[in-house]
Design an enzyme around this catalytic site. Structure first.
Site, short mmCIF file in Angstrom:
data_model
loop_
_atom_site.label_atom_id
_atom_site.label_comp_id
_atom_site.label_asym_id
_atom_site.label_seq_id
_atom_site.Cartn_x
_atom_site.Cartn_y
_atom_site.Cartn_z
CG PHE A 166 -19.72 -21.02 14.60
CD1 PHE A 166 -20.83 -21.60 14.95
CD2 PHE A 166 -18.85 -21.09 13.48
CE1 PHE A 166 -21.45 -22.58 13.67
CE2 PHE A 166 -19.35 -22.24 12.50
CZ PHE A 166 -20.48 -22.71 12.59
CE LYS A 179 -15.08 -19.31 8.47
NZ LYS A 179 -16.12 -19.92 7.74
CG ASP A 208 -11.56 -21.87 15.36
OD1 ASP A 208 -11.00 -21.58 14.19
OD2 ASP A 208 -12.51 -22.67 15.45
C1 LIG Z 1 -14.11 -19.61 14.23
C2 LIG Z 1 -14.58 -20.74 13.07
N1 LIG Z 1 -14.21 -22.06 13.52
C3 LIG Z 1 -14.77 -23.27 12.64
C4 LIG Z 1 -15.52 -22.80 11.53
C5 LIG Z 1 -16.26 -24.10 10.77
O1 LIG Z 1 -15.41 -24.08 9.54
P1 LIG Z 1 -16.28 -24.91 8.30
O2 LIG Z 1 -17.55 -24.21 8.08
O3 LIG Z 1 -15.17 -24.76 7.23
O4 LIG Z 1 -16.37 -26.24 8.78
C6 LIG Z 1 -15.94 -21.60 11.11
C7 LIG Z 1 -17.00 -21.18 10.17
O5 LIG Z 1 -17.63 -20.24 10.07
C8 LIG Z 1 -15.43 -20.40 12.08
O6 LIG Z 1 -15.81 -19.26 12.01
#
Ligand SMILES: Cc1ncc(COP(=O)(O)O)c(C=O)c1O
Length: 407
Positions: free
Chosen positions: A145, A259, A230
């Site tokens: 994700f 976040k 990530d």
């Molecule tokens: C590991 C990871 N990458 C990217 C994202 C995407 O972040 P955003 O919702 O701020 O676009 C999330 C969101 O849950 C995430 O958990």
């Protein structure tokens, strides 16, 4: 006799009436919050064990972060990157040093930071590695994700996230998460990067086998491929370290952050890398109107300071032991498995008892907020400021919900 009129039902109905139904929220309408607690429009209090999917690592309205935001609101909120503002350097320097990297590039949302990392990796591939134009490839993991943009969902393996959003962006190879042989086999001369979550959050807090990331690091170095971590959900103290990948003693070429970087106040994301990587971007090639704005940077400076102290990482590690011990004690009593690190847990509930959604609804009825994922898994990620007593309370509530379901 007075009748009490609850505000929750009408607030829920109105939200339902006027918004796209891209979420299925729990029936709780939050009005205010402090630390690990939120209060709804009817005055009911809940322990927040989701913490904005880790955007609230420092709790709701951390005083230092709120003070920084207030002070900045009274001075300057936006310039765009057409000019430099006086909070920009401090934030970028602090974050670069926290990451041990030369440079950072601030953006807003997590997905934007992931997009940035993809663009930088591709450009690096063409300009530095010498990949033929248009052939750059990035290896990613099943059940990943990384956000919701059209490019990112192109390499999602979740049908809900991906289906009907094509045509899809090419240039990604998907391999099973945690399988080093599969990942190594997928790397070829056109591979510019491997993009992975150190722990897969949305997939259910999946921790890869020990040694996986060390192996990935080795393969990337050997084959001249960038390792992109990530850490949007796993980073910034959540697992008991600043970065979850530290548990494996691995340093990626690029960190992707978001976040908690915005302290639960403003959307702030960034990528961090050394100048041989991030230096491929030249003026006009990438940007964002709001990325690195003064308000974001003022909050970000304080977030970096909080992390520099190491207190939150320590707290997450210590209380994480308590959380995991408490949850493991429920295995065999309605819980099938518990995974995670620090104050982050994925709990598989026996589907014969109830679904994850039902468990979250019952937890909310008992004053604990959490979120389900993939059927019968629940994610628990309280703010790192949660007290021991509140942690114990939430575990006791969880045990009670399981007991009631079994009765
Ligand atoms: C590991 C990871 N990458 C990217 C994202 C995407 O972040 P955003 O919702 O701020 O676009 C999330 C969101 O849950 C995430 O958990």
């Amino acid at each position: 006799m007075t009748t009490v009129e609850f505000r929750t039902p009408s607030a829920l109905a109105e939200a339902e009436r006027y918004t796209a139904h891209n979420y299925h929220p729990l029936p709780v309408v939050v009005a205010d919050a402090e630390g690990a607690w939120v209060t709804d429009v009817d005055g009911r209090r809940y322990l927040d064990f989701l913490a904005g999917y880790s955007a609230l690592n420092f709790g709701h309205r951390h005083p230092a972060l709120v003070a920084a935001a207030h002070a900045q609101l009274d001075r300057l909120t936006l310039t765009s990157r057409a000019f430099v503002h006086d909070q920009f350097a401090a934030f970028c320097r602090g974050l670069a040093q926290l990451c041990g990297k030369d440079l950072v590039l601030p953006m807003n949302t997590g997905a934007e930071a992931v997009e940035t990392a993809i663009k930088v990796a591709r450009k690096w591939g063409y300009q530095v590695k010498g990949v033929p134009d248009g052939r750059a490839n990035i290896v990613v993991a099943e059940n990943n994700f990384h956000g919701r943009t059209t490019t990112i969902v192109s390499f999602s393996t979740d049908p809900d996230a991906r289906n009907d959003f094509g045509p899809y962006t090419p240039g990604f190879t998907v391999v099973p998460y945690g399988d080093l042989d599969a990942l190594t086999a997928a790397i070829d001369e056109h591979t510019v990067a491997v993009l992975l979550e150190p722990i897969q959050g949305e997939a259910g807090v999946l921790v890869p086998p020990a040694g996986y990331f060390a192996g990935v690091r080795e393969a990337c170095t050997e084959r001249n491929v960038l390792l992109i971590a990530d850490e949007i959900q796993s980073g910034l103290g959540r697992t008991g370290r600043t970065f979850a990948i530290e548990h494996e003693d691995v340093v990626p070429d690029m960190y992707v952050l978001g976040k908690a970087l915005g302290g639960g106040i403003v959307p702030v994301s960034a990528v961090a890398a050394d100048s041989d990587v991030l230096g491929v971007l030249k003026p006009g090639e990438h940007g964002s109107t709001f990325g690195g704005n003064p308000l974001a940077c003022a909050v970000g400076v304080e977030v970096v300071k909080l992390l520099e102290s190491g207190d939150f990482q320590r707290r997450s590690a210590e209380l994480g032991e308590r959380l995991h011990a408490g949850l493991r004690a429920l295995i065999g009593h309605g819980v099938l498995a518990v995974r995670g690190r620090g104050l982050w847990a994925g709990v598989d509930i026996d589907p014969a008892l109830m679904t994850g959604r039902q468990a979250c609804e019952r937890l909310a009825e008992h004053g604990v907020l959490a979120k389900d994922t993939h059927g019968s898994t629940i994610r628990l990620a309280p703010p790192l400021v949660v007290s021991e007593a509140d942690l114990d309370h939430a575990i006791a509530v969880f045990a009670k919900v399981l007991e009631e379901a079994a009765a």
